[in-house]
Design an enzyme around this catalytic site. Structure first.
Site, PDB file in Angstrom:
ATOM      1  N   LYS A  59       3.189  13.589   8.171  1.00 27.70           N
ATOM      2  CA  LYS A  59       3.035  12.269   7.537  1.00 27.70           C
ATOM      3  C   LYS A  59       2.059  12.318   6.363  1.00 27.70           C
ATOM      4  O   LYS A  59       2.282  11.668   5.349  1.00 27.70           O
ATOM      5  CB  LYS A  59       2.565  11.224   8.560  1.00 27.70           C
ATOM      6  CG  LYS A  59       3.664  10.820   9.540  1.00 27.70           C
ATOM      7  CD  LYS A  59       3.271   9.582  10.325  1.00 27.70           C
ATOM      8  CE  LYS A  59       4.400   9.146  11.239  1.00 27.70           C
ATOM      9  NZ  LYS A  59       4.011   8.071  12.151  1.00 27.70           N
TER      10      LYS A  59
ATOM     11  N   LYS B  74      14.890  13.846  12.601  1.00 28.41           N
ATOM     12  CA  LYS B  74      15.020  12.826  13.663  1.00 28.41           C
ATOM     13  C   LYS B  74      15.332  11.446  13.073  1.00 28.41           C
ATOM     14  O   LYS B  74      14.937  11.142  11.946  1.00 28.41           O
ATOM     15  CB  LYS B  74      13.759  12.802  14.534  1.00 28.41           C
ATOM     16  CG  LYS B  74      12.654  11.974  13.996  1.00 28.41           C
ATOM     17  CD  LYS B  74      11.577  11.644  15.035  1.00 28.41           C
ATOM     18  CE  LYS B  74      10.559  10.751  14.356  1.00 28.41           C
ATOM     19  NZ  LYS B  74       9.456  10.297  15.089  1.00 28.41           N
TER      20      LYS B  74
ATOM     21  N   LYS C 212      12.303   5.203  12.184  1.00 30.03           N
ATOM     22  CA  LYS C 212      12.187   3.836  11.659  1.00 30.03           C
ATOM     23  C   LYS C 212      11.894   3.870  10.163  1.00 30.03           C
ATOM     24  O   LYS C 212      12.268   2.981   9.429  1.00 30.03           O
ATOM     25  CB  LYS C 212      11.005   3.123  12.335  1.00 30.03           C
ATOM     26  CG  LYS C 212      11.289   2.611  13.716  1.00 30.03           C
ATOM     27  CD  LYS C 212      10.088   1.779  14.192  1.00 30.03           C
ATOM     28  CE  LYS C 212       9.650   2.137  15.575  1.00 30.03           C
ATOM     29  NZ  LYS C 212       8.397   2.857  15.681  1.00 30.03           N
TER      30      LYS C 212
HETATM   31  P1  TYM Z   1       7.058   5.587  17.858  1.00 26.08           P
HETATM   32  O1  TYM Z   1       6.895   4.123  17.632  1.00 26.08           O
HETATM   33  O2  TYM Z   1       7.170   6.476  16.676  1.00 26.08           O
HETATM   34  O3  TYM Z   1       8.318   5.861  18.773  1.00 26.08           O
HETATM   35  C1  TYM Z   1       8.451   5.188  20.026  1.00 26.08           C
HETATM   36  C2  TYM Z   1       9.108   6.076  21.036  1.00 26.08           C
HETATM   37  O4  TYM Z   1      10.413   6.443  20.601  1.00 26.08           O
HETATM   38  C3  TYM Z   1      10.551   7.862  20.649  1.00 26.08           C
HETATM   39  N1  TYM Z   1      11.418   8.253  19.534  1.00 26.08           N
HETATM   40  C4  TYM Z   1      12.529   8.957  19.690  1.00 26.08           C
HETATM   41  N2  TYM Z   1      13.119   9.476  20.782  1.00 26.08           N
HETATM   42  C5  TYM Z   1      14.277  10.149  20.618  1.00 26.08           C
HETATM   43  N3  TYM Z   1      14.857  10.320  19.394  1.00 26.08           N
HETATM   44  C6  TYM Z   1      14.294   9.808  18.271  1.00 26.08           C
HETATM   45  N4  TYM Z   1      14.865   9.953  17.089  1.00 26.08           N
HETATM   46  C7  TYM Z   1      13.075   9.088  18.389  1.00 26.08           C
HETATM   47  N5  TYM Z   1      12.255   8.458  17.504  1.00 26.08           N
HETATM   48  C8  TYM Z   1      11.247   7.959  18.226  1.00 26.08           C
HETATM   49  C9  TYM Z   1       9.128   8.401  20.469  1.00 26.08           C
HETATM   50  O5  TYM Z   1       9.009   9.713  20.963  1.00 26.08           O
HETATM   51  C10 TYM Z   1       8.360   7.399  21.282  1.00 26.08           C
HETATM   52  O6  TYM Z   1       8.421   7.708  22.652  1.00 26.08           O
HETATM   53  N6  TYM Z   1       2.445   7.111  19.048  1.00 26.08           N
HETATM   54  C11 TYM Z   1       3.660   6.516  19.557  1.00 26.08           C
HETATM   55  C12 TYM Z   1       3.423   5.178  20.235  1.00 26.08           C
HETATM   56  C13 TYM Z   1       2.360   5.225  21.256  1.00 26.08           C
HETATM   57  C14 TYM Z   1       2.468   5.711  22.581  1.00 26.08           C
HETATM   58  C15 TYM Z   1       1.184   5.542  23.158  1.00 26.08           C
HETATM   59  C16 TYM Z   1       3.530   6.241  23.312  1.00 26.08           C
HETATM   60  C17 TYM Z   1       1.084   4.797  21.069  1.00 26.08           C
HETATM   61  N7  TYM Z   1       0.384   4.990  22.223  1.00 26.08           N
HETATM   62  C18 TYM Z   1       0.942   5.915  24.497  1.00 26.08           C
HETATM   63  C19 TYM Z   1       3.261   6.614  24.643  1.00 26.08           C
HETATM   64  C20 TYM Z   1       1.999   6.456  25.204  1.00 26.08           C
HETATM   65  C21 TYM Z   1       4.638   6.325  18.417  1.00 26.08           C
HETATM   66  O7  TYM Z   1       4.264   6.309  17.279  1.00 26.08           O
HETATM   67  O8  TYM Z   1       5.924   6.121  18.832  1.00 26.08           O
END
Ligand code: TYM
Length: 334
Positions: A119, A200, A203
């Site tokens: 990033k 991947k 968003k």
């Molecule tokens: P974030 O918002 O980027 O994504 C949320 C969740 O979706 C999963 N994910 C995917 N899984 C499969 N294929 C994809 N293309 C894909 N894109 C996203 C991510 O792995 C995630 O599980 N840091 C985290 C949010 C967070 C969090 C936490 C998660 C903050 N604190 C504590 C678990 C526990 C994040 O940015 O996810």
């Protein structure tokens, strides 16, 4: 006030950033797993709004996205009677715990996070929060002493960092945190972009054609899937290296239908990619249109606000207890 049944002893927690409408990747990678596990675990699921502000956000849009994501969780099948759904920034103890953890995280270890490297390389003017964000994630997890963290594979390294931070903290100050495990299903590992299946589905992708968002118009979902990048072999066969596009579509079907990879391969033996893509589109649309219908009923409900208020109280009490314990262990004034 919500309480978990005494028979349920193990717990799970996950969060999603409200930075735009969630994608099919988020749904399959995180939400669907939580839905599958919600009967057997104490479940915490939150809106990671403090993570979202590690990159610039438009305040009005962010505010709308937060509420929308709560409604989407419920519309996707997260049962508010079985899960504690809450908003991260409503619980100030996450940030408090994060600071104490920051002072116990080696800079070198944090510098190895590949998501940060990725990033930050895209925008040289990044903020410090983008770098320290994995520690806030560790705080989110460790505050609740959870057993498992269901995520997609892109978050695996952050959960491993969380484990390391917790193990070191326990060793230095005595038993304070439960050590969590990452929980990743095979098919939910990583849903790829439809246009560029080597990256991947995200968003923040620049090309909207590659990303399916849960609130996308149904016709545009069909168009995106029918236009997905494939290959010239014309055989529906799972081979992520040689056939990333088709393998991604197979993965989506596996995750949504519960069929195996070989079931899908057999179903489409001798059939062309057009037929296969129509099946993928029908499968995705069936799932997403049901979510959208439920979402419309929930989004303006006042019950949502009541629920969030109640859950903020519950989660604050849990995280405050952990913060006080950490303060005591670290010798801070109490
Ligand atoms: P974030 O918002 O980027 O994504 C949320 C969740 O979706 C999963 N994910 C995917 N899984 C499969 N294929 C994809 N293309 C894909 N894109 C996203 C991510 O792995 C995630 O599980 N840091 C985290 C949010 C967070 C969090 C936490 C998660 C903050 N604190 C504590 C678990 C526990 C994040 O940015 O996810």
């Amino acid at each position: 006030m919500k309480e978990f049944s005494a028979n349920i002893t193990k717990s799970i927690l996950t969060g999603i950033q409200p930075s735009g409408v969630i994608t099919l990747g988020n749904y399959i990678g995180a939400i669907k797993q939580m839905v599958r596990m919600q009967d057997e675990f104490k479940s915490y699921i939150f809106i990671a709004d403090m993570h979202a502000i590690t990159v610039p956000q438009d305040p009005t849009t962010l505010h709308e996205n937060i509420r929308s994501l709560v409604a989407l969780y419920i519309a996707c099948g997260i049962d508010p009677d079985k899960n504690i759904i809450f908003i991260q920034s409503e619980n100030e103890y996450h940030a408090n715990i994060s600071w104490l953890l920051e002072c116990n995280t080696p800079f070198g270890e944090l510098s190895r996070m590949t998501q940060f490297k990725d990033k930050s390389s895209k925008n040289a003017n990044f903020y410090a929060g983008l770098f320290t964000y994995p520690i806030l994630m560790a705080a989110d997890i460790l505050a609740y002493d959870v057993d498992y963290v269901p995520v997609g594979i892109d978050q695996k390294q952050h959960v491993e960092l969380t484990r390391n931070i917790a193990i070191k903290f326990n060793k230095k100050y005595g038993d304070t945190f439960k050590i969590p495990d990452v929980y990743i299903t095979k098919e939910g590992t990583k849903i790829m972009d439809l246009v560029n299946p080597l990256k991947k589905m995200s968003k923040s992708s620049e090309n909207p054609k590659g990303v399916i968002r849960i609130l996308d118009d149904i016709n545009s979902i069909r168009k995106k899937i029918m236009g997905a990048t494939t290959d010239s072999e014309c055989i529906v066969r799972f081979d992520p290296e040689a056939k990333p596009g088709i393998s991604n579509l197979i993965n989506i079907c596996v995750a949504l239908t519960g069929k195996s990879i070989s079931d899908i391969e057999t179903m489409f033996e001798g059939k062309n990619y057009g037929e296969f893509k129509r099946f993928v589109a029908d499968t995705v649309i069936e799932e997403i249109s049901a979510i959208q219908a439920r979402y419309q009923k929930i989004i303006n409900s006042q019950e949502l606000d009541k629920l969030l208020e109640e859950n903020a109280t519950i989660t604050r009490a849990i995280a405050q207890k952990k913060f006080m314990l950490m303060k005591e262990k670290m010798g801070l004034y109490k």
